[in-house]
Motif scaffolding. Sequence first.
Motif, PDB file in Angstrom:
ATOM      1  N   GLY A 154       0.824  -1.200   0.000  1.00 14.47           N
ATOM      2  CA  GLY A 154       0.000   0.000   0.000  1.00 14.47           C
ATOM      3  C   GLY A 154       0.859   1.250   0.000  1.00 14.47           C
ATOM      4  N   PRO A 155       0.252   2.395  -0.266  1.00 17.02           N
ATOM      5  CA  PRO A 155       0.997   3.653  -0.352  1.00 17.02           C
ATOM      6  C   PRO A 155       1.124   4.368   0.998  1.00 17.02           C
ATOM      7  N   ALA A 156       1.667   3.674   2.014  1.00 19.73           N
ATOM      8  CA  ALA A 156       1.803   4.267   3.348  1.00 19.73           C
ATOM      9  C   ALA A 156       3.136   4.958   3.562  1.00 19.73           C
ATOM     10  N   GLY A 157       4.096   4.730   2.666  1.00 17.18           N
ATOM     11  CA  GLY A 157       5.406   5.363   2.802  1.00 17.18           C
ATOM     12  C   GLY A 157       6.045   5.061   4.145  1.00 17.18           C
ATOM     13  N   ASP A 158       6.644   6.089   4.730  1.00 17.92           N
ATOM     14  CA  ASP A 158       7.272   5.969   6.041  1.00 17.92           C
ATOM     15  C   ASP A 158       6.388   6.543   7.141  1.00 17.92           C
ATOM     16  N   GLY A 159       5.097   6.717   6.838  1.00 19.61           N
ATOM     17  CA  GLY A 159       4.174   7.234   7.845  1.00 19.61           C
ATOM     18  C   GLY A 159       4.013   6.275   9.007  1.00 19.61           C
ATOM     19  N   GLN A 160       3.462   6.780  10.098  1.00 15.14           N
ATOM     20  CA  GLN A 160       3.356   5.987  11.319  1.00 15.14           C
ATOM     21  C   GLN A 160       1.916   5.882  11.805  1.00 15.14           C
ATOM     22  N   VAL A 161       1.668   4.800  12.549  1.00 10.67           N
ATOM     23  CA  VAL A 161       0.342   4.510  13.117  1.00 10.67           C
ATOM     24  C   VAL A 161       0.519   4.098  14.568  1.00 10.67           C
ATOM     25  N   ALA A 162      -0.346   4.588  15.447  1.00  8.48           N
ATOM     26  CA  ALA A 162      -0.392   4.108  16.835  1.00  8.48           C
ATOM     27  C   ALA A 162      -1.551   3.110  16.923  1.00  8.48           C
ATOM     28  N   TRP A 163      -1.317   1.893  16.424  1.00 14.96           N
ATOM     29  CA  TRP A 163      -2.353   0.855  16.408  1.00 14.96           C
ATOM     30  C   TRP A 163      -2.981   0.709  17.795  1.00 14.96           C
ATOM     31  N   VAL A 164      -4.304   0.596  17.838  1.00 12.28           N
ATOM     32  CA  VAL A 164      -5.014   0.475  19.114  1.00 12.28           C
ATOM     33  C   VAL A 164      -5.857  -0.798  19.108  1.00 12.28           C
ATOM     34  N   ARG A 185     -16.803  16.361  24.470  1.00 12.37           N
ATOM     35  CA  ARG A 185     -15.393  16.018  24.300  1.00 12.37           C
ATOM     36  C   ARG A 185     -15.186  15.161  23.058  1.00 12.37           C
ATOM     37  N   VAL A 186     -14.023  15.326  22.467  1.00 12.12           N
ATOM     38  CA  VAL A 186     -13.587  14.508  21.334  1.00 12.12           C
ATOM     39  C   VAL A 186     -12.294  13.826  21.748  1.00 12.12           C
ATOM     40  N   TYR A 187     -12.304  12.495  21.799  1.00 13.81           N
ATOM     41  CA  TYR A 187     -11.157  11.744  22.295  1.00 13.81           C
ATOM     42  C   TYR A 187     -10.488  10.948  21.176  1.00 13.81           C
ATOM     43  N   ASP A 188      -9.196  11.210  20.976  1.00 14.46           N
ATOM     44  CA  ASP A 188      -8.393  10.373  20.090  1.00 14.46           C
ATOM     45  C   ASP A 188      -7.940   9.162  20.893  1.00 14.46           C
ATOM     46  N   VAL A 189      -8.372   7.987  20.491  1.00 17.89           N
ATOM     47  CA  VAL A 189      -8.089   6.756  21.239  1.00 17.89           C
ATOM     48  C   VAL A 189      -7.021   5.985  20.471  1.00 17.89           C
ATOM     49  N   THR A 190      -5.812   5.957  21.024  1.00 18.67           N
ATOM     50  CA  THR A 190      -4.689   5.383  20.298  1.00 18.67           C
ATOM     51  C   THR A 190      -3.916   4.393  21.164  1.00 18.67           C
ATOM     52  N   GLY A 191      -3.051   3.653  20.501  1.00 18.38           N
ATOM     53  CA  GLY A 191      -2.123   2.785  21.195  1.00 18.38           C
ATOM     54  C   GLY A 191      -0.941   3.581  21.718  1.00 18.38           C
ATOM     55  N   PRO A 192       0.034   2.898  22.360  1.00 23.26           N
ATOM     56  CA  PRO A 192       1.113   3.597  23.055  1.00 23.26           C
ATOM     57  C   PRO A 192       2.336   3.911  22.213  1.00 23.26           C
ATOM     58  N   GLU A 193       2.421   3.381  20.973  1.00 25.88           N
ATOM     59  CA  GLU A 193       3.635   3.611  20.195  1.00 25.88           C
ATOM     60  C   GLU A 193       3.316   3.780  18.724  1.00 25.88           C
ATOM     61  N   LEU A 194       4.130   4.596  18.087  1.00 28.24           N
ATOM     62  CA  LEU A 194       3.974   4.845  16.663  1.00 28.24           C
ATOM     63  C   LEU A 194       4.887   3.913  15.878  1.00 28.24           C
ATOM     64  N   VAL A 253      -0.784   9.923  15.316  1.00 28.01           N
ATOM     65  CA  VAL A 253      -1.316  10.511  16.547  1.00 28.01           C
ATOM     66  C   VAL A 253      -1.149   9.497  17.671  1.00 28.01           C
ATOM     67  N   ARG A 254      -0.511   9.913  18.735  1.00 27.66           N
ATOM     68  CA  ARG A 254      -0.348   9.056  19.907  1.00 27.66           C
ATOM     69  C   ARG A 254      -0.741   9.873  21.132  1.00 27.66           C
ATOM     70  N   GLY A 255      -1.803   9.448  21.809  1.00 20.88           N
ATOM     71  CA  GLY A 255      -2.308  10.196  22.952  1.00 20.88           C
ATOM     72  C   GLY A 255      -2.363   9.362  24.216  1.00 20.88           C
ATOM     73  N   ASP A 256      -2.874   9.987  25.277  1.00 20.85           N
ATOM     74  CA  ASP A 256      -2.917   9.331  26.592  1.00 20.85           C
ATOM     75  C   ASP A 256      -4.335   9.018  27.050  1.00 20.85           C
ATOM     76  N   VAL A 257      -5.302   9.049  26.116  1.00 21.63           N
ATOM     77  CA  VAL A 257      -6.705   8.900  26.492  1.00 21.63           C
ATOM     78  C   VAL A 257      -6.972   7.573  27.186  1.00 21.63           C
ATOM     79  N   VAL A 258      -6.421   6.480  26.658  1.00 12.40           N
ATOM     80  CA  VAL A 258      -6.690   5.169  27.261  1.00 12.40           C
ATOM     81  C   VAL A 258      -6.216   5.148  28.709  1.00 12.40           C
TER      82      VAL A 258
END
Length: 286
Positions: A154-164, A185-194, A253-258
């Motif tokens: 896929g065309p993801a290049g070197d982009g990153q994901v914080a899989w949750v 409130r709007v919460y970004d719910v992410t995993g701990p690492e990109l 995006v990596r947040g602390d919501v969880v």
Amino acid sequence: MIGVTGATGAVGGRVARLLAERRRPTRLLVRDARRAPELPESSVRAVSCYSDADGMRAALDGVRTLFLVSADADPERVGQHRTAVDAAVAAGVDRLVYLSFLSADPDATFTFARDHFRTEEYIRGRGIDFTFLRPSLYVDLLPSWVDTDGVIRGPAGDGQVAWVSRDDVARVASVVLTEAGHAGRVYDVTGPELLTMARSAALLADFAHRPITYQDQTPAEARASRSDHGAADWEIEGWVSSYAAVATGEMAVRGDVVARLTGRTPQSPAEFLRAHPDSVEPLTRN
């Protein structure tokens, strides 16, 4: 009374079980009542789809807080959501928690994320208390991104994901549904690492004990490689643009919501795969 749509699904089912553990009265909305989980303090209502305005309104009678899981991807999905929201308002629902998606925006690269933004905007205009949960890509689905030849393309290049994980998303939802202080409130719910897609593939390889790699594609190459899947153009564009959104940085995006809402550190991809070896089993057989 808390209503949960998609109560036989991957996220809705998890939320329903967590609410049952909290002994909260819950209304489970499902397509097929025979498949509904038997949980304490819960009642079941069958509704064919969100577009069934009368059925949705009747099923939500007595519900005050609603967890609205987004409908399956479809060109008419936003219209389905609007019908469901209108039915909730007509039934007297006071608060709506909507399962949206990370970086929902009218100009989002990921085409399906645009649907989520339009749904959010519609909810905002209906005069009802709301909370939007915007999860990142599900680590539960990461193994399914691998082709039979052991390659993620896929065309993801070197982009990153914080899989949750879906478990972490459900835990956040159960807190928001049962505790005060989350209105508007709007919460970004992410995993701990990109992770890049290449690193994600390497991680899967570690658990599958076989080579798994990432092959970067141009958007045109990605569309062409999926053209024989028998899918509609809008669906192929959704697949391709999900990778492209990684490349643009919209998923970085990596947040602390969880941790902040649940008091638990979110599962890393490695922790998830270790805890769910069945998710890797198909990869070991390819």
